[in-house]
Scaffold this motif. Structure first.
Motif, PDB file in Angstrom:
ATOM      1  N   LYS A  72      38.460 126.488   8.671  1.00 41.08           N
ATOM      2  CA  LYS A  72      39.241 127.393   8.342  1.00 41.08           C
ATOM      3  C   LYS A  72      38.201 128.026   7.077  1.00 41.08           C
ATOM      4  O   LYS A  72      37.376 127.572   6.176  1.00 41.08           O
ATOM      5  N   HIS A  74      39.929 130.544   4.341  1.00 38.53           N
ATOM      6  CA  HIS A  74      40.961 130.748   3.262  1.00 38.53           C
ATOM      7  C   HIS A  74      41.483 131.160   2.159  1.00 38.53           C
ATOM      8  O   HIS A  74      40.620 130.178   0.968  1.00 38.53           O
ATOM      9  N   TYR A  85      34.779 139.560   1.452  1.00 42.53           N
ATOM     10  CA  TYR A  85      35.426 139.732   2.687  1.00 42.53           C
ATOM     11  C   TYR A  85      35.754 137.834   3.204  1.00 42.53           C
ATOM     12  O   TYR A  85      35.003 136.662   2.459  1.00 42.53           O
ATOM     13  N   GLY A  86      36.938 137.654   3.914  1.00 41.06           N
ATOM     14  CA  GLY A  86      36.737 135.902   4.332  1.00 41.06           C
ATOM     15  C   GLY A  86      35.431 135.319   4.568  1.00 41.06           C
ATOM     16  O   GLY A  86      34.881 134.695   4.777  1.00 41.06           O
ATOM     17  N   LYS A 104      38.547 134.857  15.136  1.00 42.13           N
ATOM     18  CA  LYS A 104      38.408 135.274  13.762  1.00 42.13           C
ATOM     19  C   LYS A 104      39.863 135.450  13.037  1.00 42.13           C
ATOM     20  O   LYS A 104      39.769 135.391  11.665  1.00 42.13           O
ATOM     21  N   GLU A 105      40.671 136.167  14.004  1.00 46.27           N
ATOM     22  CA  GLU A 105      42.047 135.806  13.277  1.00 46.27           C
ATOM     23  C   GLU A 105      42.667 134.615  12.954  1.00 46.27           C
ATOM     24  O   GLU A 105      43.617 134.146  12.382  1.00 46.27           O
ATOM     25  N   SER A 108      40.073 132.570   9.902  1.00 53.06           N
ATOM     26  CA  SER A 108      40.094 133.418   8.144  1.00 53.06           C
ATOM     27  C   SER A 108      41.431 134.206   8.010  1.00 53.06           C
ATOM     28  O   SER A 108      41.753 135.004   8.436  1.00 53.06           O
ATOM     29  N   THR A 109      41.793 133.343   6.979  1.00 51.60           N
ATOM     30  CA  THR A 109      43.169 134.256   6.880  1.00 51.60           C
ATOM     31  C   THR A 109      43.336 134.039   5.591  1.00 51.60           C
ATOM     32  O   THR A 109      42.934 133.515   5.080  1.00 51.60           O
ATOM     33  N   ASN A 110      44.648 134.731   4.410  1.00 50.64           N
ATOM     34  CA  ASN A 110      44.959 135.082   3.626  1.00 50.64           C
ATOM     35  C   ASN A 110      43.339 135.330   2.044  1.00 50.64           C
ATOM     36  O   ASN A 110      44.034 134.506   1.004  1.00 50.64           O
ATOM     37  N   ASN A 111      42.556 136.048   2.878  1.00 48.85           N
ATOM     38  CA  ASN A 111      41.884 135.812   2.112  1.00 48.85           C
ATOM     39  C   ASN A 111      41.447 137.529   1.239  1.00 48.85           C
ATOM     40  O   ASN A 111      42.592 138.197   1.147  1.00 48.85           O
ATOM     41  N   ASN A 116      40.333 139.733   5.529  1.00 49.46           N
ATOM     42  CA  ASN A 116      39.284 138.323   6.387  1.00 49.46           C
ATOM     43  C   ASN A 116      38.332 138.554   7.221  1.00 49.46           C
ATOM     44  O   ASN A 116      38.085 137.069   7.396  1.00 49.46           O
ATOM     45  N   TYR A 117      37.758 139.382   7.500  1.00 53.19           N
ATOM     46  CA  TYR A 117      36.815 139.481   8.370  1.00 53.19           C
ATOM     47  C   TYR A 117      36.170 141.697   7.577  1.00 53.19           C
ATOM     48  O   TYR A 117      36.922 142.098   8.359  1.00 53.19           O
TER      49      TYR A 117
END
Length: 130
Positions: A72, A74, A85-86, A104-105, A108-111, A116-117
């Motif tokens: 993860k 995040h 980015y994340g 990637k979805e 990578s979250t809540n960055n 996220n990317y």
């Protein structure tokens, strides 16, 4: 193992040997959680969270591979700086490969900041041929 509160990146590899991180957490880093350039690294079930800049950044001629259901990225880019980015594939020669079934979805979250990317390089899901 946990890398917490470094004043710069939690892991910084420039022109180094290939590396493997397994079951690691990088948190509250003063730079990127992980930055790699001119090298190859693999992360298995690692977490990168609450870092000032990008959670994971792949630079010139770097390949970063991510695998494992616990992986993860995040809550990074806590600085709010708009360049990060994340998951960040920084240059056109940079690659981040997520080993199937990771995406990637999902990783990578809540960055913050740019999201996220992104970046000028490649971030994609691949089938592991090993």
């Amino acid at each position: 193992m946990t890398m917490k509160g470094s004043s710069a990146s939690g892991l910084y590899n420039n022109n180094g040997l290939s590396f493997l991180c397994k079951d690691m957490t990088f948190t509250q880093c003063g730079g990127c959680g992980v930055y790699a350039r001119n090298t190859k690294g693999r992360f298995i079930n690692c977490v990168i969270t609450q870092c000032k800049y990008s959670g994971m950044s792949s630079g010139n001629n770097a390949l970063i591979e991510l695998e494992g259901s616990q992986t993860k990225i995040h809550g990074n880019v806590t600085s709010g700086h708009s360049s990060f980015y994340g998951l960040h594939s920084y240059t056109t020669s940079a690659k981040i490969h997520l080993l199937f079934p990771l995406t990637k979805e999902s990783v990578s979250t809540n960055n913050g900041a740019r999201g996220n990317y992104g970046g000028d390089g490649t971030i994609q899901t691949v089938i592991d041929d090993y």
